[in-house]
Design an enzyme around this catalytic site. Structure first.
Site, PDB file in Angstrom:
ATOM      1  N   SER A   1       0.919  -1.130   0.092  1.00 21.23           N
ATOM      2  CA  SER A   1       0.005  -0.049   0.076  1.00 21.23           C
ATOM      3  C   SER A   1       0.963   1.123  -0.103  1.00 21.23           C
ATOM      4  O   SER A   1       0.259   2.204  -0.422  1.00 21.23           O
ATOM      5  CB  SER A   1      -0.731  -0.106   1.210  1.00 21.23           C
ATOM      6  OG  SER A   1      -0.104   0.011   2.273  1.00 21.23           O
TER       7      SER A   1
ATOM      8  N   CYS B   1       2.883  -6.800   1.711  1.00 19.93           N
ATOM      9  CA  CYS B   1       2.023  -6.155   2.686  1.00 19.93           C
ATOM     10  C   CYS B   1       1.489  -7.149   3.612  1.00 19.93           C
ATOM     11  O   CYS B   1       0.916  -8.265   2.965  1.00 19.93           O
ATOM     12  CB  CYS B   1       0.690  -5.683   1.611  1.00 19.93           C
ATOM     13  SG  CYS B   1      -0.377  -4.650   2.573  1.00 19.93           S
TER      14      CYS B   1
ATOM     15  N   GLU C   1       5.010   6.470   7.294  1.00 15.50           N
ATOM     16  CA  GLU C   1       4.781   7.507   6.317  1.00 15.50           C
ATOM     17  C   GLU C   1       5.086   8.803   6.119  1.00 15.50           C
ATOM     18  O   GLU C   1       5.508   9.679   5.525  1.00 15.50           O
ATOM     19  CB  GLU C   1       3.320   7.304   5.773  1.00 15.50           C
ATOM     20  CG  GLU C   1       2.963   5.623   5.101  1.00 15.50           C
ATOM     21  CD  GLU C   1       3.648   5.696   3.805  1.00 15.50           C
ATOM     22  OE1 GLU C   1       3.693   6.568   2.741  1.00 15.50           O
ATOM     23  OE2 GLU C   1       3.631   4.211   3.396  1.00 15.50           O
TER      24      GLU C   1
ATOM     25  N   CYS D   1       3.681  -6.159   9.642  1.00 12.04           N
ATOM     26  CA  CYS D   1       3.350  -5.062   8.714  1.00 12.04           C
ATOM     27  C   CYS D   1       4.664  -4.678   8.140  1.00 12.04           C
ATOM     28  O   CYS D   1       5.757  -4.314   8.835  1.00 12.04           O
ATOM     29  CB  CYS D   1       2.664  -3.924   9.489  1.00 12.04           C
ATOM     30  SG  CYS D   1       2.391  -2.495   8.263  1.00 12.04           S
TER      31      CYS D   1
ATOM     32  N   HIS E   1       5.856  -2.136   7.023  1.00 16.42           N
ATOM     33  CA  HIS E   1       6.378  -0.746   7.242  1.00 16.42           C
ATOM     34  C   HIS E   1       7.182  -0.861   8.555  1.00 16.42           C
ATOM     35  O   HIS E   1       7.971   0.332   8.985  1.00 16.42           O
ATOM     36  CB  HIS E   1       5.177   0.298   7.688  1.00 16.42           C
ATOM     37  CG  HIS E   1       4.523   0.953   6.463  1.00 16.42           C
ATOM     38  ND1 HIS E   1       3.500  -0.065   5.566  1.00 16.42           N
ATOM     39  CD2 HIS E   1       4.645   2.139   6.112  1.00 16.42           C
ATOM     40  CE1 HIS E   1       3.191   0.877   4.534  1.00 16.42           C
ATOM     41  NE2 HIS E   1       3.730   1.891   4.752  1.00 16.42           N
TER      42      HIS E   1
HETATM   43  N1  DGL Z   1       2.799  -2.355   4.694  1.00 19.17           N
HETATM   44  C1  DGL Z   1       1.195  -2.786   4.942  1.00 19.17           C
HETATM   45  C2  DGL Z   1       1.265  -3.754   5.654  1.00 19.17           C
HETATM   46  O1  DGL Z   1       2.179  -4.566   5.782  1.00 19.17           O
HETATM   47  C3  DGL Z   1       0.657  -1.429   5.565  1.00 19.17           C
HETATM   48  C4  DGL Z   1      -0.414  -1.427   5.775  1.00 19.17           C
HETATM   49  C5  DGL Z   1      -1.499  -0.495   5.468  1.00 19.17           C
HETATM   50  O2  DGL Z   1      -1.494   0.049   4.418  1.00 19.17           O
HETATM   51  O3  DGL Z   1      -2.200  -0.348   6.427  1.00 19.17           O
HETATM   52  O4  DGL Z   1       0.325  -4.388   6.351  1.00 19.17           O
END
Ligand code: DGL
Length: 269
Positions: A11, A73, A152, A186, A188
């Site tokens: 995402s 993701c 982000e 996640c 991120h």
């Molecule tokens: N990098 C995404 C994940 O691993 C981010 C999630 C998101 O967009 O909320 O879940």
């Protein structure tokens, strides 16, 4: 086919944890990455919406003739456990199984923590995957919805007091429950790993779901004889669905100053 690119999507910038690891372990491969920044976050959306977005992301990569897809993701990977995004025409991996396999190997006290978006934790996908391997492992889960916006928006500088206090709030349960391996479920989250290490101490193994997915992808491509024979450095094409300027700032923070890299905006169909 061997010289086609490896396709990766997320995402947002989180999936760059997979891209960075791919560039490190497979420097001759071309990579195409899609970050659906216009619709981020996915982690607060319903499974149906996440599934619909994921189908469009995968189609974007398939139209570019990739040889494998990495779903970098945690949210999509978790939802995919019950509703697959692919028809099986291409090799693909999500992040859940690779991360779980690594965590099960690393835990000594059989206590694994899992952190992720609300959708990921609600799906129970990591927990189920761990239990499928070893039912005697205790799994402690925690949804951490504030982490993606922090990453982000660049709240990743070590020592940032706001980030440190949110980390403490979310991870206190992991300390109480004495986990010795923590899956950053996640993609991120590795951008906050210095904060996690600082709070949990260095006896807790931190597992990057995106990094593990990249290693797993290398094994899949090796087994299928799909690794490129190229001898020069591979190219990385990055696409985002919102402002290139904003995305570029994050890319530089996460991949460093990189050669052979292009960034463009795209529209998904
Ligand atoms: N990098 C995404 C994940 O691993 C981010 C999630 C998101 O967009 O909320 O879940």
């Amino acid at each position: 086919m061997k010289d086609s690119a490896i396709g990766v999507f997320d995402s947002g910038v989180g999936g760059l944890t997979s891209v960075g690891e791919l560039r490190r372990i497979l420097p001759h491969e071309n990579i195409i990455f899609l970050g659906d920044t216009a619709r981020l976050p996915y982690g607060t959306k319903s499974p149906d919406t996440v599934h619909r977005y994921a189908l469009e992301d995968a189609r974007f990569l398939q139209e570019r003739d990739v040889k494998m897809i990495i779903v970098a993701c945690g949210t999509v990977s978790s939802v995919m456990m019950t509703k697959p995004v692919f028809d099986g025409s291409l090799p693909y991996t999500g992040v859940v199984y690779p991360a779980v396999a690594a965590a099960v190997k690393k835990t000594k006290c059989k206590r694994i923590g899992v952190i992720g978006t609300s959708a990921t934790i609600k799906s129970g996908a990591y927990e189920q995957a761990i239990k499928d391997i070893d039912d005697s492992i205790t799994v402690v889960t925690k949804a951490c919805p504030m982490f993606v916006p922090l990453v982000e928006n660049g709240y990743t500088d070590y020592g940032n007091k706001i980030t440190a206090s949110i980390v403490e709030d979310y991870l206190s349960v992991m300390k109480q429950e004495r986990v010795d391996a923590l899956i950053m479920g996640c993609t991120h989250y590795p951008h906050l790993s210095e904060f996690f290490r600082d709070y949990l101490g260095d006896k807790v193994e931190l597992i990057s779901s995106g990094g593990e997915a990249a290693k797993f992808a290398r094994r899949v491509l090796e087994a299928k004889d799909l690794l490129s024979d190229r001898t020069e450095e591979g190219k990385t094409e990055l696409y985002c669905t919102d402002s290139v300027e904003l995305f570029s700032e994050n890319v530089e923070t996460f991949l460093g100053e990189s050669k052979n890299l292009s960034i463009s905006k795209c529209v998904l169909k």
